[in-house]
Design a protein around this motif. Structure first.
Motif, PDB file in Angstrom:
ATOM      1  N   GLU A 196       0.830  -1.208   0.000  1.00  0.00           N
ATOM      2  CA  GLU A 196       0.000   0.000   0.000  1.00  0.00           C
ATOM      3  C   GLU A 196       0.865   1.258   0.000  1.00  0.00           C
ATOM      4  N   LEU A 197       1.910   1.275   0.834  1.00  0.00           N
ATOM      5  CA  LEU A 197       2.796   2.444   0.884  1.00  0.00           C
ATOM      6  C   LEU A 197       3.496   2.667  -0.456  1.00  0.00           C
ATOM      7  N   VAL A 198       4.005   1.592  -1.048  1.00  0.00           N
ATOM      8  CA  VAL A 198       4.698   1.711  -2.335  1.00  0.00           C
ATOM      9  C   VAL A 198       3.728   2.161  -3.427  1.00  0.00           C
ATOM     10  N   ALA A 199       2.522   1.616  -3.430  1.00  0.00           N
ATOM     11  CA  ALA A 199       1.529   2.005  -4.435  1.00  0.00           C
ATOM     12  C   ALA A 199       1.140   3.478  -4.283  1.00  0.00           C
ATOM     13  N   LEU A 200       0.930   3.916  -3.061  1.00  0.00           N
ATOM     14  CA  LEU A 200       0.604   5.327  -2.834  1.00  0.00           C
ATOM     15  C   LEU A 200       1.715   6.240  -3.329  1.00  0.00           C
ATOM     16  N   TRP A 201       2.960   5.882  -2.996  1.00  0.00           N
ATOM     17  CA  TRP A 201       4.070   6.702  -3.456  1.00  0.00           C
ATOM     18  C   TRP A 201       4.172   6.680  -4.980  1.00  0.00           C
ATOM     19  N   ALA A 202       4.013   5.509  -5.601  1.00  0.00           N
ATOM     20  CA  ALA A 202       4.150   5.397  -7.053  1.00  0.00           C
ATOM     21  C   ALA A 202       3.119   6.256  -7.777  1.00  0.00           C
ATOM     22  N   VAL A 203       1.887   6.233  -7.313  1.00  0.00           N
ATOM     23  CA  VAL A 203       0.842   7.068  -7.922  1.00  0.00           C
ATOM     24  C   VAL A 203       1.162   8.537  -7.717  1.00  0.00           C
ATOM     25  N   SER A 204       1.585   8.886  -6.518  1.00  0.00           N
ATOM     26  CA  SER A 204       1.930  10.269  -6.208  1.00  0.00           C
ATOM     27  C   SER A 204       3.121  10.741  -7.048  1.00  0.00           C
ATOM     28  N   PHE A 205       4.128   9.899  -7.203  1.00  0.00           N
ATOM     29  CA  PHE A 205       5.300  10.270  -7.988  1.00  0.00           C
ATOM     30  C   PHE A 205       4.946  10.405  -9.469  1.00  0.00           C
ATOM     31  N   ALA A 206       4.147   9.486  -9.975  1.00  0.00           N
ATOM     32  CA  ALA A 206       3.717   9.578 -11.376  1.00  0.00           C
ATOM     33  C   ALA A 206       2.919  10.864 -11.618  1.00  0.00           C
ATOM     34  N   ALA A 207       2.075  11.231 -10.681  1.00  0.00           N
ATOM     35  CA  ALA A 207       1.312  12.473 -10.798  1.00  0.00           C
ATOM     36  C   ALA A 207       2.229  13.687 -10.720  1.00  0.00           C
ATOM     37  N   THR A 208       3.270  13.616  -9.902  1.00  0.00           N
ATOM     38  CA  THR A 208       4.242  14.708  -9.814  1.00  0.00           C
ATOM     39  C   THR A 208       4.941  14.917 -11.147  1.00  0.00           C
ATOM     40  N   VAL A 209       5.404  13.830 -11.736  1.00  0.00           N
ATOM     41  CA  VAL A 209       6.095  13.925 -13.027  1.00  0.00           C
ATOM     42  C   VAL A 209       5.136  14.411 -14.105  1.00  0.00           C
ATOM     43  N   ALA A 210       3.924  13.877 -14.114  1.00  0.00           N
ATOM     44  CA  ALA A 210       2.933  14.284 -15.116  1.00  0.00           C
ATOM     45  C   ALA A 210       2.588  15.765 -14.985  1.00  0.00           C
ATOM     46  N   ALA A 211       2.500  16.268 -13.773  1.00  0.00           N
ATOM     47  CA  ALA A 211       2.177  17.690 -13.569  1.00  0.00           C
ATOM     48  C   ALA A 211       3.270  18.585 -14.142  1.00  0.00           C
ATOM     49  N   GLY A 212       4.501  18.144 -14.080  1.00  0.00           N
ATOM     50  CA  GLY A 212       5.593  18.938 -14.629  1.00  0.00           C
ATOM     51  C   GLY A 212       5.673  18.887 -16.135  1.00  0.00           C
ATOM     52  N   CYS A 213       4.973  17.949 -16.764  1.00  0.00           N
ATOM     53  CA  CYS A 213       5.024  17.779 -18.218  1.00  0.00           C
ATOM     54  C   CYS A 213       3.859  18.428 -18.950  1.00  0.00           C
TER      55      CYS A 213
END
Length: 180
Positions: free
Chosen positions: A45-62
């Motif tokens: 759960e922790l890894v999945a939450l971070w992965a979604v959050s990180f993907a959204a961070t990268v997507a927001a910058g693009c």
């Protein structure tokens, strides 16, 4: 007064050399306490939450057409958010890969610091969104709103994901045991 060790030598006192010349960890451990949720599920759960959050961070910058192209007051907080998100991911992944029980220094470097990393990520996210909002107010009508709406949606996802990561970690229970 003993001098505090840093870096590579920080935990050398917790290792003892055996008669065969091998080093064995003799420090304390933290054992995960299963309270209705297995360690595997909690870490997933922790890894999945971070992965979604990180993907959204990268997507927001693009996203083109937002303040990320030319406004320092939007780019700098985003850079803090991105760096903090990478640091948060390092902590979460190291915690997940650390095994059970965790060595005390691994616990301190991961579970002990993940909450602060999550707060810094969320603060960078909030400041980046504030910078984008400021850019919208200053730019007037020339902006297209679809990229901006996508950007704010992603930042809301990042903010809620990092705060949820912090909250879920605080619900996990670890018990310190002696390694000797």
């Amino acid at each position: 007064m003993a001098r505090r060790k840093w870096g590579v030598n920080a935990h050398t006192d917790e290792y003892q050399r055996t008669a065969t010349g091998e080093y064995v960890y003799t420090g304390s451990y933290y054992a995960y306490q299963d309270r209705g949720k297995s360690r595997l599920r909690a870490m997933a759960e922790l890894v999945a939450l971070w992965a979604v959050s990180f993907a959204a961070t990268v997507a927001a910058g693009c996203i083109p057409g937002t303040g990320m192209e030319d406004r320092a007051y939007a780019v700098l907080p985003y850079a803090v958010q991105l760096a903090a998100s990478v640091s948060l991911g390092w902590g979460v992944l190291r915690l997940a890969a650390g095994g059970d029980p965790l060595r005390a220094y691994v616990y301190d470097e991961t579970a002990g610091r993940i909450p602060r990393r999550a707060v810094v990520t969320a603060a960078g996210c909030a400041l980046a969104a504030l910078g984008e909002l400021l850019g919208l107010l200053l730019a007037g009508e020339g902006e297209s709103f679809l990229p901006v709406i996508c950007y704010f949606g992603l930042e809301i996802l990042v903010f809620s994901g990092t705060i949820l990561t912090k909250w879920k970690l605080s619900k996990l229970c670890w018990e310190k045991t002696d390694g000797n």
